[in-house]
Design an enzyme around this catalytic site. Structure first.
Site, short mmCIF file in Angstrom:
data_model
loop_
_atom_site.label_atom_id
_atom_site.label_comp_id
_atom_site.label_asym_id
_atom_site.label_seq_id
_atom_site.Cartn_x
_atom_site.Cartn_y
_atom_site.Cartn_z
N SER A 1 -33.14 -7.44 -8.58
CA SER A 1 -33.68 -8.74 -8.95
C SER A 1 -33.06 -9.11 -10.29
O SER A 1 -33.17 -8.36 -11.25
CB SER A 1 -35.21 -8.62 -9.07
N LYS B 1 -31.03 -10.56 -5.46
CA LYS B 1 -32.06 -11.60 -5.54
C LYS B 1 -31.95 -12.23 -6.91
O LYS B 1 -31.87 -11.53 -7.92
CB LYS B 1 -33.44 -10.97 -5.32
N LYS C 1 -33.53 -15.14 -9.67
CA LYS C 1 -34.68 -15.97 -9.99
C LYS C 1 -34.23 -17.42 -10.06
O LYS C 1 -33.14 -17.70 -10.58
CB LYS C 1 -35.26 -15.54 -11.35
N ASP D 1 -36.03 -16.05 -5.79
CA ASP D 1 -37.47 -15.92 -6.07
C ASP D 1 -37.86 -16.99 -7.07
O ASP D 1 -37.33 -17.04 -8.18
CB ASP D 1 -37.75 -14.52 -6.65
N GLU E 1 -38.49 -16.56 -2.04
CA GLU E 1 -39.74 -15.87 -2.35
C GLU E 1 -40.66 -16.79 -3.16
O GLU E 1 -40.22 -17.39 -4.14
CB GLU E 1 -39.38 -14.61 -3.15
N ASP F 1 -45.13 -13.37 -2.10
CA ASP F 1 -45.36 -12.29 -3.06
C ASP F 1 -46.76 -12.51 -3.65
O ASP F 1 -47.75 -11.98 -3.14
CB ASP F 1 -44.23 -12.33 -4.12
N LYS G 1 -46.38 -5.21 -3.12
CA LYS G 1 -46.40 -4.55 -4.42
C LYS G 1 -47.70 -3.78 -4.54
O LYS G 1 -48.78 -4.34 -4.31
CB LYS G 1 -46.33 -5.58 -5.55
N GLY H 1 -40.91 -5.12 -7.18
CA GLY H 1 -40.94 -4.36 -8.42
C GLY H 1 -41.58 -5.17 -9.53
O GLY H 1 -41.67 -6.40 -9.44
O1 OSB Z 1 -41.76 -11.78 -8.72
O2 OSB Z 1 -40.80 -10.02 -8.07
C1 OSB Z 1 -41.29 -10.68 -8.99
C2 OSB Z 1 -40.78 -8.84 -12.31
C3 OSB Z 1 -41.96 -9.14 -12.95
C4 OSB Z 1 -42.87 -9.95 -12.33
C5 OSB Z 1 -42.62 -10.46 -11.05
C6 OSB Z 1 -41.44 -10.15 -10.40
C7 OSB Z 1 -40.50 -9.35 -11.04
C8 OSB Z 1 -39.20 -9.02 -10.49
C9 OSB Z 1 -38.53 -7.78 -11.02
O3 OSB Z 1 -38.60 -9.72 -9.70
C10 OSB Z 1 -38.38 -6.74 -10.00
C11 OSB Z 1 -37.94 -5.44 -10.65
O4 OSB Z 1 -38.80 -4.64 -11.06
O5 OSB Z 1 -36.73 -5.24 -10.73
MG MG Z 2 -41.55 -12.14 -6.65
#
Ligand code: OSB
Ligand code: MG
Length: 380
Positions: A135, A161, A163, A188, A213, A238, A262, A290
């Site tokens: 991510s 992925k 953001k 995401d 996402e 999510d 999660k 994550g």
């Molecule tokens: O939306 O998946 C998410 C990190 C913090 C809060 C929300 C998210 C995330 C990530 C990071 O996308 C995922 C990772 O731990 O690499």
């Molecule tokens: Mg997410």
């Protein structure tokens, strides 16, 4: 197993690279670790609540308050058959799933150690090699993002992925697809859009994304169903999915075609397995999300990802992407094929670097007795 005492501790870990999403930027993690002391076995869990109540209502401080005042006192002194029973012993506390998960997962770890089996086997996992994805947060420039993606692809990761948010979406996705037409790519939004953006989101279809996402509100399922009808791109939920009932509702409403699971968000292993089972029965693929975890949470995520329904690469990536030094040994590493080998060792399968953890600790508290205000408290 008897739960003799529960220790809460906060550690501070600076991230190697700042992580930015549509809801904020993180540079240093404040992580709450829970240790369940059970007849000689110490089970460890990590609370995935953030520093601030941005991803969800919880934060490390609300989790500490609930664990210290309610959850730990409810469990200390009790005799459990299995980590599975932890949720039943927690009094009638609404929400606070990340706090509950930290404790429940520590108890699962303790149980696995006492039984001398890997945690992943205890929860019913079967996969031995896990597909890893990354991510990637919002960057200062598209060029910087492309550079990051090139690095991660070079390391072998199987899915990228990125953001997105209004102003950091179409143009960025265009640049990525122009350079890598065929990679497994998803995005995401962390709730950055509304239904008024439907026409805009329809433009994402041209990028052949594996999924988008959580485009809409974190507490919304039905409106995702309305949006999904308008898009070719599969929606993955999510934030909206807090338990197996939500998963069932989302699937029946056709609000998504993929689910992210999660551990913290759904309250621990017991509920995470139930969400997985609902998705598997409906033929909906799942993957493990994550939360910028340290090695403790990371090892729990790996155990979860061994369940058979985890058919898509998860946000399970190497320790070295986040930390100069992780608190587990060995650290989590990724093979050149973009996979993570599952440990055969009992419990979480990774030893703790206790000296390092001590050095990182900024507060600690051990709960040994039962609190009187919980006597006769409702269970369930
Ligand atoms: O939306 O998946 C998410 C990190 C913090 C809060 C929300 C998210 C995330 C990530 C990071 O996308 C995922 C990772 O731990 O690499
Ligand atoms: Mg997410």
């Amino acid at each position: 197993m008897k739960v003799e005492a529960i220790t809460l501790r906060e550690i501070r870990m600076p991230l190697l690279h700042a992580f930015e999403t549509s809801f904020g930027r993180t540079t240093e993690r404040r992580i709450l670790l829970v240790t369940a002391h059970c007849e000689g076995a110490d089970g460890w869990g990590e609370c995935t609540a953030g520093e601030h109540p941005f991803y969800c209502e919880e934060s490390i401080d609300t989790a500490w308050y609930v664990l210290r005042g309610y959850l730990a006192p409810a469990l200390v002194g009790s005799e459990l058959e299995s980590g599975r029973d932890a949720a039943l012993r927690m009094p009638g506390i609404r929400g606070h799933r990340m706090a509950k998960a930290a404790l429940e997962n520590a108890l699962w770890d303790a149980e696995a150690q006492l039984r001398q089996v890997p945690l992943w086997k205890l929860i019913g996992g079967t996969r031995r090699e896990l597909a890893a994805g990354v991510s990637i947060g919002i960057q200062e420039s598209p060029e910087q993002l492309l550079e990051k993606i090139a690095t991660e692809l070079g390391a072998g990761y199987r899915r990228i992925k990125v953001k997105v948010k209004p102003g950091w979406d179409i143009a960025v996705l265009e640049r990525i697809r122009a350079r890598w037409p065929e990679i497994l790519l998803s995005c995401d939004a962390n709730s950055a859009y509304t239904l008024d953006d439907t026409e805009h989101l329809r433009k994402f279809d041209q990028f052949r994304l594996l999924m988008i996402e959580q485009p809409l509100w974190s507490d919304e399922i039905y409106l995702h169903a309305l949006l999904q009808r308008e898009l070719q791109t599969s929606i993955c939920l999510d934030e909206s999915i807090l338990n197996a009932r939500h998963a069932l509702a989302a699937i029946e409403l056709k609000a998504c075609r993929i689910l992210n699971i999660k551990l913290g968000r759904v309250g621990g292993f017991s509920e995470a397995v139930r969400v997985h089972d609902v998705a598997l029965a409906a033929g909906i693929p799942v993957w493990c999300g994550g939360m910028l975890e340290s090695g403790v949470g990371r090892s729990h995520n790996l155990a979860l990802s061994t369940l058979s329904g985890f058919t898509l690469p998860g946000d399970v990536s190497a320790s070295a992407r986040y930390w100069r030094e992780d608190i587990i040994e060995p650290e989590v590493t990724v093979t050149p094929r973009g996979t993570i080998a599952v440990s055969e060792a009992p419990g979480r399968g990774y030893a703790l670097r206790e000296e390092l953890i001590e050095r990182l600790t900024v507060r600690r508290e051990t709960v040994r007795g039962q609190a009187s205000h919980l006597a006769g408290g409702r269970c369930g």
